[in-house]
Design a protein around this motif. Structure first.
Motif, PDB file in Angstrom:
ATOM      1  N   HIS A  93       0.839  -0.995  -0.030  1.00 35.55           N
ATOM      2  CA  HIS A  93      -0.151  -0.092  -0.049  1.00 35.55           C
ATOM      3  C   HIS A  93       0.827   1.253  -0.011  1.00 35.55           C
ATOM      4  CE1 HIS A  93      -2.859   2.727   1.764  1.00 35.55           C
ATOM      5  NE2 HIS A  93      -3.740   2.079   1.237  1.00 35.55           N
ATOM      6  N   CYS A  94       0.483   2.308  -0.706  1.00 37.52           N
ATOM      7  CA  CYS A  94       1.190   3.574  -0.533  1.00 37.52           C
ATOM      8  C   CYS A  94       1.608   4.003   0.765  1.00 37.52           C
ATOM      9  CB  CYS A  94       0.225   4.844  -1.177  1.00 37.52           C
ATOM     10  SG  CYS A  94       0.333   4.821  -2.955  1.00 37.52           S
ATOM     11  N   PHE A  95       1.015   3.801   1.825  1.00 36.63           N
ATOM     12  CA  PHE A  95       1.163   4.030   3.256  1.00 36.63           C
ATOM     13  C   PHE A  95       2.526   3.572   3.659  1.00 36.63           C
ATOM     14  CE2 PHE A  95      -1.125   4.800   7.682  1.00 36.63           C
ATOM     15  CZ  PHE A  95       0.217   5.347   7.868  1.00 36.63           C
ATOM     16  N   GLY A  96       2.814   2.277   3.141  1.00 33.78           N
ATOM     17  CA  GLY A  96       4.164   1.596   3.468  1.00 33.78           C
ATOM     18  C   GLY A  96       5.182   2.168   2.542  1.00 33.78           C
ATOM     19  N   CYS A  97       4.961   1.799   1.123  1.00 30.27           N
ATOM     20  CA  CYS A  97       6.376   2.218   0.118  1.00 30.27           C
ATOM     21  C   CYS A  97       6.486   3.626  -0.225  1.00 30.27           C
ATOM     22  CB  CYS A  97       5.809   1.324  -0.872  1.00 30.27           C
ATOM     23  SG  CYS A  97       4.514   1.901  -2.133  1.00 30.27           S
ATOM     24  N   VAL A  98       5.399   4.804   0.214  1.00 36.68           N
ATOM     25  CA  VAL A  98       5.704   5.939   0.121  1.00 36.68           C
ATOM     26  C   VAL A  98       5.773   6.664   1.284  1.00 36.68           C
ATOM     27  CG1 VAL A  98       4.915   8.172  -1.155  1.00 36.68           C
ATOM     28  CG2 VAL A  98       4.491   5.781  -2.339  1.00 36.68           C
ATOM     29  N   LEU A  99       4.944   6.965   2.117  1.00 40.96           N
ATOM     30  CA  LEU A  99       4.829   7.689   3.335  1.00 40.96           C
ATOM     31  C   LEU A  99       5.908   6.989   4.044  1.00 40.96           C
ATOM     32  CD1 LEU A  99       2.102   8.299   2.230  1.00 40.96           C
ATOM     33  CD2 LEU A  99       1.071   8.308   4.586  1.00 40.96           C
ATOM     34  N   GLY A 100       6.242   5.610   4.086  1.00 38.07           N
ATOM     35  CA  GLY A 100       7.189   4.996   4.724  1.00 38.07           C
ATOM     36  C   GLY A 100       8.753   5.044   4.227  1.00 38.07           C
TER      37      GLY A 100
END
Length: 413
Positions: A241-248
């Motif tokens: 998910h974007c939460f993991g691979c971008v925001l993270g």
């Protein structure tokens, strides 16, 4: 701040030059630690392995796995050679996987043994029975005409599949010149990441994202929390998910920081990892923070190293944000967006007063314009009136894969 023009592989190599021995990725429960240099070396070998099995610029490479260490290797290795990483939800069953593999034209499918009650290996054999009879490197599937390889992320041997160590061996025997040639062809505006929307309207659609999209999004997100190389972010949200691979990941890689990984969310592992690794930031959805706060062993852990993090992904109750601020010592921020905007379009800042951080999704990102319009008239809504949120900027996706009609509906002139 200004926009950056690095590719995902290029920004990793920048930190290798500037701080080769700085820790990049830590898996506390595996006792696994990678410096920027060590990680980059693994990525290059893996990238050469992918080239050896026929992956090229534009090839779609699926990843179906929880947050295992080589998820990250794949993310950077595919980006270095200009292949497109297609992230697959770990909760998908056979029918959903089949849809994604067909819709995305998957060339190489990479997966772990399974997740919870799903046996991924068996699902792949059911969907691609040819794996049992055709030798590796000669796969031709009736159902998936584009599919050429299946890679098992792990050490066990599975019939018809490459495993990670075989890919690494192939990579170590391959010529560096081929990798250099492939890297030279990749630019920051090339698509390197494809994530499927949850499909609120009809079937899920493949959102095409570039290095420029996700790295600048990550840079802004890290800036809002004042990240530096001294920060250690604990990532327990899924990487698919974007939460993991971008925001993270992208907030870490743009600031030369360190990421501490939890493979599958477990509140005890999160608390223990923050305590042990002296993490300074923590991301999660509200239910994750609730599980951590309510854990019977919560009081045993020293969380005073924490200073910030993101709570997002669903409605964040004010009382919960307040409690996280007080009991977990972190000025919690929130990001609002969607996959189509890489994903962030607004973010509260660490220096915002508590009422702004608790009650709003903050301010629009730098270099983006966000407004709320009346969907009927297209006019901007007055304050306090609900409407449709629109975004313009570097973070808008390239479009939906093979779906021009839906792209034109989502992005107007």
């Amino acid at each position: 701040m200004e926009l950056i023009d690095y590719t995902l592989g290029g920004i990793l190599e920048k930190w290798v030059r500037e701080q080769p021995d700085h820790e990049f990725m830590i898996y506390p429960d595996r006792g696994l630690r990678f410096s920027y240099k060590e990680f980059d070396e693994r990525v290059d070998t893996f990238a050469k392995g992918l080239l050896a099995i026929g992956v090229r610029k534009g090839s779609k490479v699926g990843v179906w796995a929880k947050n295992v260490p080589d998820w990250m290797t794949l993310m950077f290795a595919t980006a270095k050679i200009g292949a497109v990483l297609v992230t697959v939800n770990t909760n998908y069953k056979a029918a959903e996987l089949e849809y994604i593999m067909k819709n995305a034209d998957i060339h190489t499918m990479c997966m772990v043994n399974g997740y919870r009650d799903s046996d991924y290996v068996q699902i792949l054999y059911d969907l691609v029975p040819e794996l049992k009879t055709l030798p590796r490197g000669h796969l031709h599937s009736e159902r998936f005409p584009e599919l050429r390889n299946v890679v098992y992320i792990g050490q066990e041997k599975q019939r018809g599949m490459y495993n990670t160590s075989e890919l690494m061996t192939l990579g170590s025997l391959s010529d560096d010149a081929m990798l250099s040639e492939a890297k030279a062809q990749v630019g920051c505006h090339d698509e390197i990441n494809m994530q499927y929307t949850s499909g609120t309207t009809g079937f899920p659609k493949g959102v095409m994202l570039t290095s420029h999209n996700i790295l600048n999004n990550g840079q802004t997100i890290g800036d809002c929390m004042h990240f530096t190389p001294a920060d250690r972010l604990l990532i327990c949200v899924p990487l698919f998910h974007c939460f993991g691979c971008v925001l993270g990941v992208c907030s870490v890689i743009t600031h030369g920081s360190t990421m501490v990984m939890v493979e599958d969310f477990d509140p005890l592992k999160v608390l223990a990892s923050v305590h042990r690794e002296r993490c300074t930031a923590l991301h999660g959805v509200p239910t994750m923070f609730i599980a951590e706060l309510n854990h019977p062993m919560f009081e045993m852990f020293d969380l005073t190293s924490l200073r910030t993090g993101i709570m997002a992904g669903s409605l964040c109750p004010v009382e919960l944000m307040k409690t996280v601020d007080e009991k977990m010592h972190m000025r919690v921020t929130s990001v609002y967006g969607l996959t189509e905007t890489s994903p962030g379009m607004t973010h509260s800042r660490i220096e915002d007063p508590a009422e702004v951080r608790y009650n709003t999704v903050g301010h629009e990102f730098e270099f983006t314009e966000v407004r709320v319009i009346d969907p009927e008239t297209g006019e901007e809504c007055p304050v306090g009136v609900q409407g449709e949120m629109c975004n313009r900027g570097y973070n808008n996706m390239k479009g939906y894969y093979k779906n021009e009609a839906a792209t034109n509906e989502a992005i107007d002139k």
